[in-house]
Design a protein around this motif. Structure first.
Motif, PDB file in Angstrom:
ATOM      1  N   SER A 256       2.291   0.203   2.187  1.00  9.59           N
ATOM      2  CA  SER A 256       1.205   0.198   3.158  1.00  9.59           C
ATOM      3  C   SER A 256       1.031   1.523   3.891  1.00  9.59           C
ATOM      4  O   SER A 256      -0.060   2.077   3.910  1.00  9.59           O
ATOM      5  N   VAL A 361      -9.762 -13.175   8.200  1.00 11.70           N
ATOM      6  CA  VAL A 361      -9.673 -11.763   7.835  1.00 11.70           C
ATOM      7  C   VAL A 361     -10.342 -11.637   6.481  1.00 11.70           C
ATOM      8  O   VAL A 361     -10.013 -12.362   5.546  1.00 11.70           O
ATOM      9  N   ARG A 362     -11.301 -10.740   6.351  1.00 13.11           N
ATOM     10  CA  ARG A 362     -12.031 -10.593   5.098  1.00 13.11           C
ATOM     11  C   ARG A 362     -12.245  -9.116   4.808  1.00 13.11           C
ATOM     12  O   ARG A 362     -12.136  -8.267   5.707  1.00 13.11           O
ATOM     13  N   VAL A 363     -12.550  -8.814   3.552  1.00 14.40           N
ATOM     14  CA  VAL A 363     -12.882  -7.439   3.170  1.00 14.40           C
ATOM     15  C   VAL A 363     -14.182  -7.460   2.383  1.00 14.40           C
ATOM     16  O   VAL A 363     -14.641  -8.517   1.934  1.00 14.40           O
ATOM     17  N   ASP A 367     -14.569  -1.833   0.284  1.00 20.20           N
ATOM     18  CA  ASP A 367     -13.292  -1.430   0.885  1.00 20.20           C
ATOM     19  C   ASP A 367     -12.314  -0.991  -0.194  1.00 20.20           C
ATOM     20  O   ASP A 367     -12.396  -1.403  -1.358  1.00 20.20           O
ATOM     21  N   THR A 371      -6.886  -0.729   2.094  1.00 16.27           N
ATOM     22  CA  THR A 371      -7.277  -1.538   3.243  1.00 16.27           C
ATOM     23  C   THR A 371      -6.787  -2.973   3.084  1.00 16.27           C
ATOM     24  O   THR A 371      -6.267  -3.583   4.022  1.00 16.27           O
ATOM     25  N   VAL A 372      -6.949  -3.518   1.879  1.00 14.96           N
ATOM     26  CA  VAL A 372      -6.461  -4.873   1.597  1.00 14.96           C
ATOM     27  C   VAL A 372      -4.957  -4.945   1.820  1.00 14.96           C
ATOM     28  O   VAL A 372      -4.430  -5.886   2.431  1.00 14.96           O
ATOM     29  N   ASP A 374      -3.001  -3.068   3.730  1.00 16.36           N
ATOM     30  CA  ASP A 374      -2.656  -3.017   5.147  1.00 16.36           C
ATOM     31  C   ASP A 374      -2.936  -4.347   5.849  1.00 16.36           C
ATOM     32  O   ASP A 374      -2.140  -4.817   6.665  1.00 16.36           O
ATOM     33  N   LEU A 375      -4.071  -4.965   5.517  1.00 17.65           N
ATOM     34  CA  LEU A 375      -4.420  -6.240   6.157  1.00 17.65           C
ATOM     35  C   LEU A 375      -3.436  -7.340   5.774  1.00 17.65           C
ATOM     36  O   LEU A 375      -3.091  -8.190   6.603  1.00 17.65           O
ATOM     37  N   GLN A 378      -0.250  -6.575   7.883  1.00 13.66           N
ATOM     38  CA  GLN A 378      -0.449  -6.769   9.316  1.00 13.66           C
ATOM     39  C   GLN A 378      -0.598  -8.238   9.694  1.00 13.66           C
ATOM     40  O   GLN A 378      -0.166  -8.659  10.770  1.00 13.66           O
ATOM     41  N   ASN A 379      -1.200  -9.036   8.801  1.00  9.18           N
ATOM     42  CA  ASN A 379      -1.504 -10.436   9.130  1.00  9.18           C
ATOM     43  C   ASN A 379      -0.656 -11.440   8.367  1.00  9.18           C
ATOM     44  O   ASN A 379      -0.849 -12.652   8.518  1.00  9.18           O
ATOM     45  N   ILE A 384      -6.814 -12.696   0.518  1.00  5.16           N
ATOM     46  CA  ILE A 384      -7.873 -12.229   1.420  1.00  5.16           C
ATOM     47  C   ILE A 384      -9.217 -12.450   0.734  1.00  5.16           C
ATOM     48  O   ILE A 384      -9.419 -11.995  -0.402  1.00  5.16           O
TER      49      ILE A 384
END
Length: 410
Positions: A256, A361-363, A367, A371-372, A374-375, A378-379, A384
């Protein structure tokens, strides 16, 4: 993130090892060990030694024995390996070590830094069970620790099997996934407990699990996980003993910060340059969806038929409005009676829109996969949802598909 450390050797220009300058010898040894280490030799402008002797490069009273600092920055797991080598080499100097906080690790052409090893990343000291351990005890251990699998070892701590949630469902008749066992009716819990009362780990485990050596490169381990579609690898030592476990999330935690660096309030995207792909290029997705106006019986049937735990919820224009999970469905059912977990006591059956998860949480398709990544970290997410420019649902990205995409850049 990988824990890093700094080893410093405070010595001088004239220090030698086997006929060559100590700094040259140490650089050669570190390179030969093929570790994810960086070495820096710094020549001081001036200084002094413990005996009071001064060193300076001034023309007046010039010294040709100026202090040197040799610094080795490397994963903390490798420090003892280096120290064992350094101790006999350093006959004149001080050796120190201190932890470092690694905030980013990047390379312009690779996903991983060269020579990162499995032991740098793995989770150490995983919970285990031995052959003969009652299955009921193992299930309780998994529930109490919120684990999804249990390595099975011999008395010598050699891995001989692994018990996963899927093993429990397929071979032990577990009627529902581990996290939802507590939601079964009392009758069903007693029935399943009676069924597994005579079983041990050896009756349900997957035998001869795929393992990886702790000194293998992380590149190799990732490719092994992708090749065999594994969520985790058991990690073994030199004698074949279990020393750790490497999971997808362990890999993602390392990767990440390699692609997203936070500087003040600005996100710097490091995925450009061909190393990482955009979401739009990733076609391996879950595309299951259900209308928000359907009753939950339809959602239950959908998840049961597809053998999945969740589905996207869409409106009439196929816009993503939520996610429905098996846990939400169970919580919507009134007190469960002896007829089974999908028996209802009320006449009014709620709609999917009444119980779906709305805060998501969506992308988007534009993106980057970084980014995916990291999300997910983080979550704490395993999946996703993806939407297009109009907010329409186009699929869910899973951890395994993301790992497959990353593996192509190793």
């Amino acid at each position: 993130m990988i824990a890093y450390a700094s080893i410093k050797i405070y010595t001088n220009e004239t220090a030698q090892y086997e006929g060559q300058p100590l700094s040259t010898a140490i650089i050669g040894v570190v390179r030969s060990l093929r570790l994810a280490a960086r070495t820096l030799v710094t020549r001081s402008f001036a200084g002094s030694y413990e005996n009071g002797e001064l060193a300076t490069n001034r023309l007046v009273n010039a010294s040709y024995d100026l202090p040197l600092v040799i610094e080795i920055v490397l994963p903390q797991a490798e420090t003892q390996t280096i120290l064992d080598v350094l101790n006999p080499m350093v006959a004149d100097g001080l050796v120190t070590i201190e932890p470092l906080q690694l905030v980013a690790a990047r390379t312009p052409s690779r996903v991983l830094l060269p020579n990162w090893l499995v032991k740098d990343v793995m989770t150490m000291h995983p919970k285990t069970g031995e052959i003969g351990m009652p299955l009921a005890d193992a299930v309780k251990l998994l529930q109490d620790t919120a684990l999804k699998c249990l390595p099975v070892v011999s008395p010598q701590n050699i891995p001989v099997g692994i018990v996963t949630q899927q093993d429990l469902i397929k071979r032990a008749g577990m009627p529902i996934r581990l996290s939802l066992l507590k939601d079964l009716s009392r009758v069903e819990q007693v029935a399943w407990a009676s069924h597994v009362a005579t079983l041990g780990l050896q009756d349900v485990m997957t035998r001869s699990p795929i393992t990886v050596d702790r000194d293998a490169t992380l590149d190799f381990a990732i490719k092994l996980m992708v090749q065999h579609d594994l969520k985790r690898l058991l990690v073994t030592g030199s004698d074949g003993e279990l020393v750790g476990m490497l999971s997808r999330i362990d890999v993602f935690k390392v990767l990440s910060p390699a692609f997203m660096v936070k500087r003040a309030d600005q996100d710097v995207d490091l995925s450009k340059g061909g190393v990482m792909q955009q979401v739009s290029e990733l076609q391996q997705r879950d595309r299951l969806s259900v209308s928000e106006d359907e009753c939950i019986e339809t959602a239950i049937e959908l998840l049961a038929n597809e053998e999945v735990q969740r589905a996207a919820v869409v409106d009439e224009q196929l816009h993503l409005v939520g996610v429905i999970t098996d846990a939400r469905l169970l919580s919507a059912i009134d007190r469960i009676d002896s007829k089974g977990i999908f028996s209802f006591k009320r006449k009014e059956i709620p709609r999917v829109s009444d119980i779906m998860i709305k805060e998501l949480v969506r992308v988007t398709e534009g993106d980057s996969l970084s980014t995916v990544l990291d999300l997910m970290i983080q979550n704490g997410l395993k999946r996703i949802p993806v939407v297009d420019a109009q907010g329409r649902f186009t699929g869910m990205i899973r951890r395994d598909s993301l790992l497959l995409a990353l593996s192509k850049h190793l």
